[in-house]
Enzyme design. Structure first.
Site, short mmCIF file in Angstrom:
data_model
loop_
_atom_site.label_atom_id
_atom_site.label_comp_id
_atom_site.label_asym_id
_atom_site.label_seq_id
_atom_site.Cartn_x
_atom_site.Cartn_y
_atom_site.Cartn_z
N ALA A 2 0.84 -1.21 0.00
CA ALA A 2 0.00 0.00 0.00
C ALA A 2 0.87 1.25 0.00
O ALA A 2 1.67 1.46 0.92
CB ALA A 2 -0.90 -0.01 1.24
N TYR A 34 8.71 10.61 -4.32
CA TYR A 34 8.33 9.19 -4.28
C TYR A 34 9.53 8.33 -3.87
O TYR A 34 9.44 7.53 -2.93
CB TYR A 34 7.78 8.76 -5.66
CG TYR A 34 7.64 7.26 -5.80
CD1 TYR A 34 6.72 6.56 -5.01
CD2 TYR A 34 8.43 6.54 -6.69
CE1 TYR A 34 6.61 5.18 -5.12
CE2 TYR A 34 8.32 5.17 -6.81
CZ TYR A 34 7.41 4.49 -6.02
OH TYR A 34 7.30 3.13 -6.11
N1 UFG Z 1 7.70 6.07 -22.12
C1 UFG Z 1 7.40 6.59 -23.37
N2 UFG Z 1 6.09 6.83 -23.67
C2 UFG Z 1 5.06 6.55 -22.80
C3 UFG Z 1 5.37 6.01 -21.53
C4 UFG Z 1 6.72 5.80 -21.22
O1 UFG Z 1 8.30 6.85 -24.17
O2 UFG Z 1 3.89 6.80 -23.14
C5 UFG Z 1 9.09 5.76 -21.79
C6 UFG Z 1 9.61 6.53 -20.58
O3 UFG Z 1 10.19 7.75 -20.96
C7 UFG Z 1 10.64 5.53 -20.01
C8 UFG Z 1 10.07 4.16 -20.39
O4 UFG Z 1 9.14 4.41 -21.46
O5 UFG Z 1 11.85 5.69 -20.66
C9 UFG Z 1 9.34 3.48 -19.25
O6 UFG Z 1 8.42 4.42 -18.69
P1 UFG Z 1 7.30 3.97 -17.63
O7 UFG Z 1 6.46 5.19 -17.38
O8 UFG Z 1 6.63 2.74 -18.11
O9 UFG Z 1 8.13 3.58 -16.34
P2 UFG Z 1 9.21 4.46 -15.52
O10 UFG Z 1 10.56 3.94 -15.92
O11 UFG Z 1 9.00 5.91 -15.61
O12 UFG Z 1 8.79 4.09 -14.03
C10 UFG Z 1 9.32 3.05 -13.31
C11 UFG Z 1 8.31 2.61 -12.26
C12 UFG Z 1 8.16 3.66 -11.20
C13 UFG Z 1 9.53 4.02 -10.64
C14 UFG Z 1 10.43 4.49 -11.76
C15 UFG Z 1 11.82 4.77 -11.23
O13 UFG Z 1 7.06 2.34 -12.86
O14 UFG Z 1 7.37 3.16 -10.14
O15 UFG Z 1 10.53 3.45 -12.73
O16 UFG Z 1 12.54 5.52 -12.17
F1 UFG Z 1 9.44 5.01 -9.72
#
Ligand code: UFG
Length: 321
Positions: free
Chosen positions: A72, A139
């Site tokens: 949670a 976060y």
């Molecule tokens: N991305 C895109 N287009 C989108 C969504 C994402 O190009 O529509 C790219 C992002 O820039 C990133 C990759 O895809 O390079 C992955 O993005 P996500 O949003 O799927 O995941 P994140 O890496 O941002 O997030 C993850 C976890 C979080 C954590 C974070 C730590 O989901 O909980 O890593 O950096 F906090």
């Protein structure tokens, strides 16, 4: 053994609940359904609607439990920048409440959902657990603060493992049906790209990163592999010890490579649009998962194509309902 799963109505918590039940554990779920979904709590689990902010709800939910999986939390990096107080309150104070009530109830086994966001911008790839922790978002800072609270609590006997997730993806077909990501808003790459159509392309956040193809690299782990590691963690807890263990696949995929895996799975081209970088994104995040191998005898089984195909199948199953 009965396990309390906090956040068991969320994406990862619901898969944990299903897999624990499938492996013969009893489960109590505590969730306030602020972001989770009541219908994601699978049949067979005892459900208590309540928040980790309420010590009373926690005390009630812990009754009869021997261990806790603590999911949670507020978990959106962008939102945490806008509402840091909310993140500290739910994530840090909520965990303080949980640790206090666990101690009063003499429950000393904890598996905690930590994150790669505790490391911040990495200096060395792959990232090991001994890497510097310098979170770039509230976060990440709240999850790091909780890891530190747990280390302190272990000095008085708590047996704990913090699992630092990289990019969790995929869906799980449990005996209760499909369990998948249902975030609102959805920010994650794989669900978003599967929703893209001719009119609505997937946005690639920057193609000018210092990587092999210019798009960001991440380490994706299937949610079923992730929960498998949690159950192994539960079996490997040691009194008075707090272990911190990375969970990823150990391999990096660029956004372009994920899109190409999805193109293969879907058998159709995915329309893309290159936009500017998303603020706060590091260029490359890849986990060193050797400690998970040594400490938990765990290895991920599922690849990126399986993460995409399971997400796709679960979305289709939902659509057909
Ligand atoms: N991305 C895109 N287009 C989108 C969504 C994402 O190009 O529509 C790219 C992002 O820039 C990133 C990759 O895809 O390079 C992955 O993005 P996500 O949003 O799927 O995941 P994140 O890496 O941002 O997030 C993850 C976890 C979080 C954590 C974070 C730590 O989901 O909980 O890593 O950096 F906090």
């Amino acid at each position: 053994m009965r396990v309390l799963v906090t956040g068991g109505a969320g994406y990862i918590g619901s898969v944990a609940t299903a897999m624990l039940l499938e492996r013969g554990f009893d489960v109590t779920v505590l969730d306030d359904c602020s972001t989770g979904h009541r219908d994601a709590v699978v049949a067979g689990a005892k459900f208590i609607e309540g928040s980790v902010s309420s010590e009373e709800s926690l005390a009630f939910a812990l009754s009869g439990c021997e261990a806790v999986f603590h999911f949670a939390a507020k978990s959106l990096v962008g939102e945490s920048v806008e509402k840091p107080d909310l993140y500290f309150d739910v994530n840090v104070n909520g965990t303080k409440n949980l640790l206090k009530q666990m101690s009063l109830a003499k429950i000393s086994k904890l598996v905690f959902s930590s994150t790669a966001a505790t490391y911040g911008e990495p200096e060395v790839i792959p990232i090991s657990e001994s890497a510097k922790t310098d979170p770039t978002s509230p976060y990440g800072a709240t999850k790091l603060a909780v890891d530190k609270l747990i280390t302190e609590e272990a000095k008085s006997g708590l047996a704990a493992i913090s699992l630092r997730y990289f990019n969790v993806a995929g869906a799980y077909k449990s005996k209760f049906g499909w369990l998948a990501e249902r975030h609102n808003p959805e920010t994650h790459l794989i669900p978003n790209l599967l929703r893209s159509t001719v009119d609505n392309s997937i946005k690639i956040f920057g193609d000018d990163w210092p990587t092999k193809d210019g798009t960001c690299i991440r380490d994706y782990i299937h949610v079923a592999d992730l929960i498998d590691a949690h159950i192994l963690a539960l079996e490997n807890l040691a009194p008075g010890k707090h272990q911190i263990i990375n969970l990823g696949s150990g391999s990096g995929y660029s956004v372009a490579e994920v899109i190409s895996a999805a193109t293969k799975v879907l058998g159709r081209a995915i329309p893309v649009e290159i936009t500017s970088r998303r603020s706060g994104d590091p260029a490359v995040l890849v986990a060193d998962i050797s400690l998970a191998g040594q400490a938990l005898k765990w290895r991920p089984k599922f690849d990126i194509e399986k993460m995409v195909s399971d997400t796709w199948e679960s979305a289709n199953a939902q659509y057909r309902k």
